[in-house]
Design an enzyme around this catalytic site. Sequence first.
Site, PDB file in Angstrom:
ATOM      1  N   LEU A   1       0.831  -1.283   0.077  1.00 32.52           N
ATOM      2  CA  LEU A   1      -0.040   0.028  -0.152  1.00 32.52           C
ATOM      3  C   LEU A   1       0.888   1.082  -0.101  1.00 32.52           C
ATOM      4  O   LEU A   1       0.496   1.983   0.667  1.00 32.52           O
ATOM      5  CB  LEU A   1      -0.961  -0.060   1.180  1.00 32.52           C
ATOM      6  CG  LEU A   1      -1.758  -1.232   1.228  1.00 32.52           C
ATOM      7  CD1 LEU A   1      -2.991  -0.892   2.278  1.00 32.52           C
ATOM      8  CD2 LEU A   1      -2.867  -1.410  -0.177  1.00 32.52           C
TER       9      LEU A   1
ATOM     10  N   ASN B   1     -10.996  -1.214   0.687  1.00 37.87           N
ATOM     11  CA  ASN B   1      -9.845  -2.012   0.486  1.00 37.87           C
ATOM     12  C   ASN B   1      -9.726  -2.833   1.583  1.00 37.87           C
ATOM     13  O   ASN B   1      -9.163  -2.820   2.299  1.00 37.87           O
ATOM     14  CB  ASN B   1      -8.718  -1.786   0.015  1.00 37.87           C
ATOM     15  CG  ASN B   1      -7.723  -2.813  -0.598  1.00 37.87           C
ATOM     16  OD1 ASN B   1      -8.045  -3.802  -0.352  1.00 37.87           O
ATOM     17  ND2 ASN B   1      -6.490  -2.457  -1.012  1.00 37.87           N
TER      18      ASN B   1
ATOM     19  N   CYS C   1      -6.123  -6.201   1.059  1.00 36.03           N
ATOM     20  CA  CYS C   1      -4.901  -6.205   0.654  1.00 36.03           C
ATOM     21  C   CYS C   1      -4.177  -7.556   1.367  1.00 36.03           C
ATOM     22  O   CYS C   1      -3.939  -7.337   2.785  1.00 36.03           O
ATOM     23  CB  CYS C   1      -4.112  -4.866   0.817  1.00 36.03           C
ATOM     24  SG  CYS C   1      -2.513  -4.990   0.585  1.00 36.03           S
TER      25      CYS C   1
ATOM     26  N   GLY D   1      -7.794 -11.281 -13.604  1.00 41.42           N
ATOM     27  CA  GLY D   1      -7.655 -11.857 -14.879  1.00 41.42           C
ATOM     28  C   GLY D   1      -7.974 -11.424 -16.242  1.00 41.42           C
ATOM     29  O   GLY D   1      -7.910 -12.174 -17.217  1.00 41.42           O
TER      30      GLY D   1
HETATM   31  C1  SIN Z   1      -0.371  -3.583  -2.224  1.00 39.66           C
HETATM   32  O1  SIN Z   1      -0.194  -2.389  -2.249  1.00 39.66           O
HETATM   33  O2  SIN Z   1       0.210  -4.252  -1.417  1.00 39.66           O
HETATM   34  C2  SIN Z   1      -1.599  -4.082  -3.236  1.00 39.66           C
HETATM   35  C3  SIN Z   1      -2.727  -4.006  -2.834  1.00 39.66           C
HETATM   36  C4  SIN Z   1      -3.761  -4.919  -2.690  1.00 39.66           C
HETATM   37  O3  SIN Z   1      -3.608  -5.867  -2.950  1.00 39.66           O
HETATM   38  O4  SIN Z   1      -4.904  -4.405  -2.029  1.00 39.66           O
END
Ligand code: SIN
Length: 315
Positions: free
Chosen positions: A73, A127, A130, A244
Amino acid sequence: MASMAVTIAGLELANPVMSASGTYGHGLEMRNFAGPSSLGAWVSKTVTRKPRPGNPLPRIAETEAGFLNSIGLENRGIDAYVRDVLPEMAAAHAVVLTNIGGESVEDFAELAARLDGERACHALEVNLSCPNVQGGKLPFSTSPTMAEAVIARVRAATQKPVFAKLSPNVSDIGEIARAVEAGGADGITAVNTLLGMRVDWRTRKPALNTIQGGYSGVGIKPVALRCAWTCVRAVKIPVIGCGGIACAEDVFEFLVVGCRAIQFGTASFTDPGRIGRLAAEMSALLDAHGIASVTDLIGTLHVPNTLAKVPGAPS
Ligand code: SIN
């Protein structure tokens, strides 16, 4: 020419194509590849309360059919996002879903409240999923109680449409979908990345600094499609398919199982201009099949009557 317009949770989109969070900057960094009007909506990289440097390198590893990421993130925080990104998106008349992330229910609620007055942000994508923070534990997307609690707090903090981005790393995604619907979500994004890993057997080292990360790309499409279909059957709120998708035919698979829009992600890394051409490709394919509107495909999957007898099938 076939009509490409869709509405989802009250948002009127020129077409059902959105960028998947984290794969296309915040949006207009990519304007040389895809013009502001080519996408139905632009989904930002996850924005957090404070700036985050992300995880140590290496945090990307290619695989046979996609890649693993462990970005963690990385972003400049909500203040920089509101100051620098939203005005540009507004000037381009782009429809924006701001993806928000946090480590606590309070983080999510605070971000939602902060963005509520920002007219250039049309909706929030929360989100919950993550896999690259908190050691891959996914506390907000594997527990229906936590998922509902986050969405309920976000719901209370904003008038904007709220989409919950779910994880495929659960045994029953339908249960999580019902929880976020109960919490007040207006829609669901299904799905984020699959937990995965890669190692170099010669050096005995993992490919990612964090050892495990999120797997995305064409290899996950069947998993993502099943998750999206399960969510469609579990809830009444609309579902955005993600995972995908690399071409117009892939998009149509997600629409047929009932998604109202889709997100295009990892395929942008090999062809950053493809997402901007996707709606035209879809329109040409609809014309070739005599289909007047992209909405005519939504939820048209023929499900055999015998399905009800399959043990474990989604109801
Ligand atoms: C990340 O920034 O690690 C990916 C973001 C996510 O998978 O939500």
